[in-house]
Design a protein around this motif. Sequence first.
Motif, short mmCIF file in Angstrom:
data_model
loop_
_atom_site.label_atom_id
_atom_site.label_comp_id
_atom_site.label_asym_id
_atom_site.label_seq_id
_atom_site.Cartn_x
_atom_site.Cartn_y
_atom_site.Cartn_z
N ALA A 286 -29.46 -7.80 -67.00
CA ALA A 286 -30.26 -8.38 -65.91
C ALA A 286 -30.02 -7.62 -64.60
CB ALA A 286 -29.91 -9.85 -65.76
N TYR A 287 -30.81 -7.94 -63.60
CA TYR A 287 -30.79 -7.23 -62.32
C TYR A 287 -29.41 -7.24 -61.68
CZ TYR A 287 -31.02 -11.80 -60.02
OH TYR A 287 -30.74 -13.07 -59.60
N ASN A 288 -29.11 -6.20 -60.95
CA ASN A 288 -27.90 -6.11 -60.13
C ASN A 288 -26.62 -6.00 -60.95
OD1 ASN A 288 -26.99 -5.96 -57.40
ND2 ASN A 288 -26.14 -8.02 -57.59
N ALA A 289 -26.76 -5.85 -62.27
CA ALA A 289 -25.54 -5.72 -63.11
C ALA A 289 -25.07 -4.26 -63.07
CB ALA A 289 -25.83 -6.15 -64.52
N HIS A 290 -23.80 -4.08 -63.33
CA HIS A 290 -23.20 -2.75 -63.26
C HIS A 290 -22.45 -2.48 -64.56
CE1 HIS A 290 -21.15 0.58 -60.99
NE2 HIS A 290 -20.32 0.43 -62.03
#
Lengths: 377, 231
Positions: free
Chosen positions: B122-126
């Motif tokens: 998902a978004y903003n994951a690293h």
Amino acid sequence: MEGLLHPDCYSSREVFDREGERIFRRLWIFACLKQAVAGDDCFVTREIGGRQLVIQTMAGTVRAFENVCLHRGKLIQTEFMGARPLVCGYHGWRYAADGAVQTIPFENTCFRFADDERKRLRLREFAVCMVGSLVFVNLDDDPMPIGQQFPAKVLDDIVSASESFDGEFLVARWRRRFNWKLAYENLRDMVHPRFVHTQTLALYASFPLLSGDPTIEPSETDEAVPDLCELSYGGPEGEIKRTRPPAFAEWTSRWGNVDAYFNWLLYPNTHLLTSDGGYSFSLEHHHPVAPDETEITAYFFTTRRRRTVPWLAATLWEMAKGAKRVLDEDTDAMEEVQRGLGPSARRVRQGVYERQNRLTDRWYVEHVLDGRADRNP
Amino acid sequence: MTRPSTMRTLIVGTDEMAASVAAIVNDIERDAATVPVPRVPGGGFDLGVLAAYPPSQWTFLAAVGSEFLNLLRLGLFAQLRLQGYKATRAISRKASLPQAFRQEENVVVGPNAVIGEGTTIAYNAHIGAGAVLGRNCVVDHSAWIAPGVILGDGVRIGECTILASGVVVGDGVGVGSHCELAIARQHFADVPDRSFESRLFDDVVRILPAGRDRAAKSRSTQARVAGGHPK
């Protein structure tokens, strides 16, 4: 002045057992936060004075029972905290709100107790007292009024402060190799932060070297045995060096309006504090495990939130990590003290600033050692 | 990275993390810019320095490490969106991706990371360099998977959770949201929300919701087993 306690008081099994009998099975002992048992079947387990306890909400009331099944003696609740009925996992014995055995699986087939015996099957119950959000238990058959143990001012403070606690909290437990009494001698010592906490606590708070009346000159001969009530005290003890409130002040309801570092020491083994003037609190409970081993349970919480925020977990975790660094500095020092308590150890040398420690020791000598301060117990 | 050809990538964040993301982006795009932004007291970032980088010409990557359970990066991400910027992503050329990999906003995947078929991020994951994610995993938004982490098949990682280097999560295990597992250890059982493991503490540390909520959850899960013992 030479200390009142023989070094063996910190390492002897005999003294440790006597403390269990004279202190931990006689006084009111902190058990848990009300928030931890805030719903039916929510429980906390504790071992106090060698007794296994479960503190559990049953039919809306917080009760304390011996956490040992009447059938085979297995612990009934096995986790530190949780939420489940009071049912033994070994053979399914289930207990009612009053501690009586409610149901026994296969009772008529496998047990067939006589009516009288069946009616007597009831867990041993202990006294519970709520002081604001703090739950205390007393294992004595005839528990003293809690006002006999803690001063009214301290009880009022605790009620007021703890009722501002948020419902969610972070709890951590760990063990270290030192006698439980050293933790409180250290907490009553306002000089050590200038040496032990130079890179942590001393950066954001400062404490007066002498608390109470600085003109008092205690002597070795005329110290009276204090009342139990005198061993617990607290209030604004230190100055906070910060320039602005913590970031979470925006979404919490502050307790009070005094910019100070508050400490409350509740004899024998509970320490409540707010290091930011009432925006957050932590509570440390030093539980004696062995003469030279102590389990520390630390609770961290903000004051009540004014709104739901995503920051709570991160805030509490940062608080816990910061506090743990300070606590580690203390416990490292206490472990070094404990290691110095070998067979050739001598009594400590106390200064006038250690008056509160000396008062506590005086009470301890009288009530735990039967007044025999001059002898190796 | 897919966006209008005239758009350039602006890496906005804190120095160390921005350099790490820039290393991935510069392998793909030569004219990206990196702008450190200062924190402001009480939370958030001062975005005044971005005046020279209009949203019409720049897409952003919010490059903040795992500080404060990833909430700082999430906050910067939200701040930049509010300023009218669109987010891009930084996927290393050297990473191994599934065939139909959906590249969400502000996702970073480091070199030599391996992501299995069917896994979603998902978004903003690293995802750090060299991390290995099995098949059909679900990594929720703003999670931080450090270099060298290994996830089995069907693993679920909750939002904002941090897994430090050396953590291994077994097949089918769920790690809750807002957790920090900072000890190189294998996890073969589910980890509840807001659990923390750190070398600072001996034991797993948890944030407990109000007892009443726990009681309600417990009753719902125990309803099956508590139904009447035979007499």
